[in-house]
Design an enzyme around this catalytic site. Structure first.
Site, PDB file in Angstrom:
ATOM      1  N   PRO A 121       1.258   9.767  -1.679  1.00 62.47           N
ATOM      2  CA  PRO A 121       1.426   9.678  -0.321  1.00 62.47           C
ATOM      3  C   PRO A 121       0.174   9.109   0.236  1.00 62.47           C
ATOM      4  O   PRO A 121      -0.960   9.163  -0.114  1.00 62.47           O
ATOM      5  CB  PRO A 121       1.787  11.238  -0.269  1.00 62.47           C
ATOM      6  CG  PRO A 121       2.052  11.653  -1.488  1.00 62.47           C
ATOM      7  CD  PRO A 121       1.465  11.260  -2.474  1.00 62.47           C
ATOM      8  N   CYS A 122       0.637   8.005   1.146  1.00 64.69           N
ATOM      9  CA  CYS A 122      -0.488   7.142   1.656  1.00 64.69           C
ATOM     10  C   CYS A 122      -0.929   7.504   3.250  1.00 64.69           C
ATOM     11  O   CYS A 122      -1.609   6.830   3.599  1.00 64.69           O
ATOM     12  CB  CYS A 122       0.231   5.645   1.446  1.00 64.69           C
ATOM     13  SG  CYS A 122       1.691   5.302   2.394  1.00 64.69           S
ATOM     14  N   GLN A 123      -0.145   8.400   3.673  1.00 65.97           N
ATOM     15  CA  GLN A 123      -0.242   8.540   5.207  1.00 65.97           C
ATOM     16  C   GLN A 123      -1.730   8.839   5.516  1.00 65.97           C
ATOM     17  O   GLN A 123      -2.416   8.577   6.725  1.00 65.97           O
ATOM     18  CB  GLN A 123       0.808   9.568   5.712  1.00 65.97           C
ATOM     19  CG  GLN A 123       2.079   9.188   5.779  1.00 65.97           C
ATOM     20  CD  GLN A 123       2.788   9.859   4.470  1.00 65.97           C
ATOM     21  OE1 GLN A 123       2.148  10.059   3.454  1.00 65.97           O
ATOM     22  NE2 GLN A 123       4.070   9.642   4.556  1.00 65.97           N
ATOM     23  N   PHE A 125      -4.252   7.764   4.103  1.00 62.70           N
ATOM     24  CA  PHE A 125      -5.131   6.559   4.387  1.00 62.70           C
ATOM     25  C   PHE A 125      -4.576   5.393   5.262  1.00 62.70           C
ATOM     26  O   PHE A 125      -5.286   4.331   5.531  1.00 62.70           O
ATOM     27  CB  PHE A 125      -5.184   5.759   2.713  1.00 62.70           C
ATOM     28  CG  PHE A 125      -5.873   6.670   1.787  1.00 62.70           C
ATOM     29  CD1 PHE A 125      -7.007   6.963   1.834  1.00 62.70           C
ATOM     30  CD2 PHE A 125      -4.865   7.078   0.571  1.00 62.70           C
ATOM     31  CE1 PHE A 125      -7.466   7.594   0.642  1.00 62.70           C
ATOM     32  CE2 PHE A 125      -5.171   8.102  -0.236  1.00 62.70           C
ATOM     33  CZ  PHE A 125      -6.759   8.197  -0.155  1.00 62.70           C
ATOM     34  N   SER A 126      -3.547   5.582   5.724  1.00 65.14           N
ATOM     35  CA  SER A 126      -2.771   4.457   6.606  1.00 65.14           C
ATOM     36  C   SER A 126      -3.363   3.846   7.659  1.00 65.14           C
ATOM     37  O   SER A 126      -3.937   4.871   8.566  1.00 65.14           O
ATOM     38  CB  SER A 126      -1.103   4.907   7.046  1.00 65.14           C
ATOM     39  OG  SER A 126      -0.725   3.844   7.557  1.00 65.14           O
TER      40      SER A 126
END
Length: 389
Positions: A121-123, A125-126
């Protein structure tokens, strides 16, 4: 049914980094559910995908001649989509923290895994996340991927995340080191630009690759198909979705009305039966949203405070498509229709072919398509890794 957890909606707290991030109500928090209907070809290399989402990376690897043995994710609609599009693979629905890697060994009959892939899950770092910060608890989920690498010992690994990871603490260096130690291999990373591989989207992703018995993976082996270094121009929004039927808000089209006009459209239609068009329904916008889109010029932001939420223009690449959150919001306006995009149009911008069917409705479809790795990008990476294997 209300699928959203209780939240603080006050304007003083909505962007407060100390306020816990709202979770998708479709996350499965009970005991993991295993679907073990698995059918493996003894002659094809095996892929297992953690944090699989709807299966964009897996689809790209299938395009490159791999077979998908298993997908694992916490998001129920994503697992439904994954299973429907990978009927020969097993699935695990549940929190990765509650999954025992030995379970995967048993499902595979102890057959060796050629490559373990995952898009954590990248949120956290987004760059599109206005609550982005180094200590977001989602940023540590890569450790679960490391745990599976340590126990499963695949021949190769691929981990993917957003470009914002490079500017968030020292995560890139730490992940390279921890994956290298866990997998007994030399893991390195590089930023890739999806448009270079035929995706009609200016999407950047950082990928970590390691292969056993190889000193270091050569990222130059990932062959670019589009852009200034090739004979092909980048794919535009018009080439991506221009052949799909025009729609008014809340209307649906189930058949193509025109023939494809370019190679990309022909590629997207491959495998479609009986001229059938799926997932092409327009969102049901209230009048103020329709007016907002109508009064926005193509290529311009629809909201002053949200520059990434634009009305698309025909002759550009789409900006990075995001998941759209867990409320019924939308990110892009259609270039000529006064509405947001259908799930099929979002799929096209990600390079999912029209034969790929997304489960779960428009809102959860946005979540799945926005979180996915573009299949054509994954295919390019897979072909390079396959040469080593």
């Amino acid at each position: 049914m209300n699928n959203l957890k209780t939240r603080d909606t006050s304007t003083t707290n909505i962007w407060d980094k100390s306020v816990k991030v709202e979770e998708n109500g479709y996350y499965w928090k009970d005991k993991p559910i295993i679907s073990d209907s698995i059918n493996l070809d003894p002659d094809k290399p095996i892929v297992v995908e953690l944090f699989c989402g709807c299966g964009g990376t897996s689809l790209g690897f299938e395009m490159a001649g791999f077979q998908i043995a298993l997908g694992c994710d916490i998001h129920k609609p994503s697992i439904e989509t994954f299973k429907n599009n990978h009927p020969n693979a097993a699935t695990i629905l549940g929190d990765i923290k509650n999954v025992n890697p030995e379970t995967i060994k048993e499902l595979l009959g102890n057959r060796e895994i050629d490559i373990l892939i995952g898009g954590v899950p990248c949120q956290g770092f987004s760059l599109n996340n206005r609550k982005r910060h180094e200590n977001d608890e989602r940023n540590s989920l890569y450790k679960e991927f490391v745990r599976f690498v340590r126990i499963l010992q695949p021949k190769a690994v691929l981990l993917e995340n957003v470009s914002g990871m490079k500017s968030t603490g020292d995560y890139v260096t730490v992940i390279e080191k921890e994956l290298s130690l866990a997998g007994n291999m030399n893991v390195k990373s590089k930023m890739l630009f999806a448009a270079d591989y035929g995706v009609p989207q200016s999407r950047k992703r950082i990928v970590f690759v390691g292969i056993k018995d190889i000193e270091v993976f050569d990222f130059n082996k990932i062959v670019k198909t589009h852009g200034p270094e090739t004979d092909n121009q980048y794919v535009t929004v018009r080439e991506a979705i221009g052949d799909l039927p025009s729609l008014e808000p809340n209307k649906i089209a189930t058949k193509y009305e025109t023939n494809p006009t370019c190679d990309y459209q022909k590629l997207m239609r491959e495998g479609v039966k009986s001229n059938e068009l799926i997932n092409h329904k327009a969102p049901n916008h209230p009048k103020e949203i329709v007016d907002k889109i109508k009064n926005t010029a193509p290529g311009e932001p629809m909201y002053p405070k949200f520059k990434q939420r634009i009305r698309l223009a025909w002759d550009i690449q789409s900006p990075t498509q995001v998941s759209g959150g867990i409320r019924p919001q939308f990110q892009f306006g259609h270039p000529s229709d006064d509405r947001g995009l259908s799930i099929r149009e979002r799929c096209r911008l990600q390079s999912f072919p029209d034969s790929f069917i997304v489960s779960g409705g428009i809102v959860q479809g946005r979540v799945q398509t926005g979180n996915a790795v573009p299949p054509l990008l994954a295919k390019a990476i897979a072909l390079a890794i396959k040469n080593y294997l």
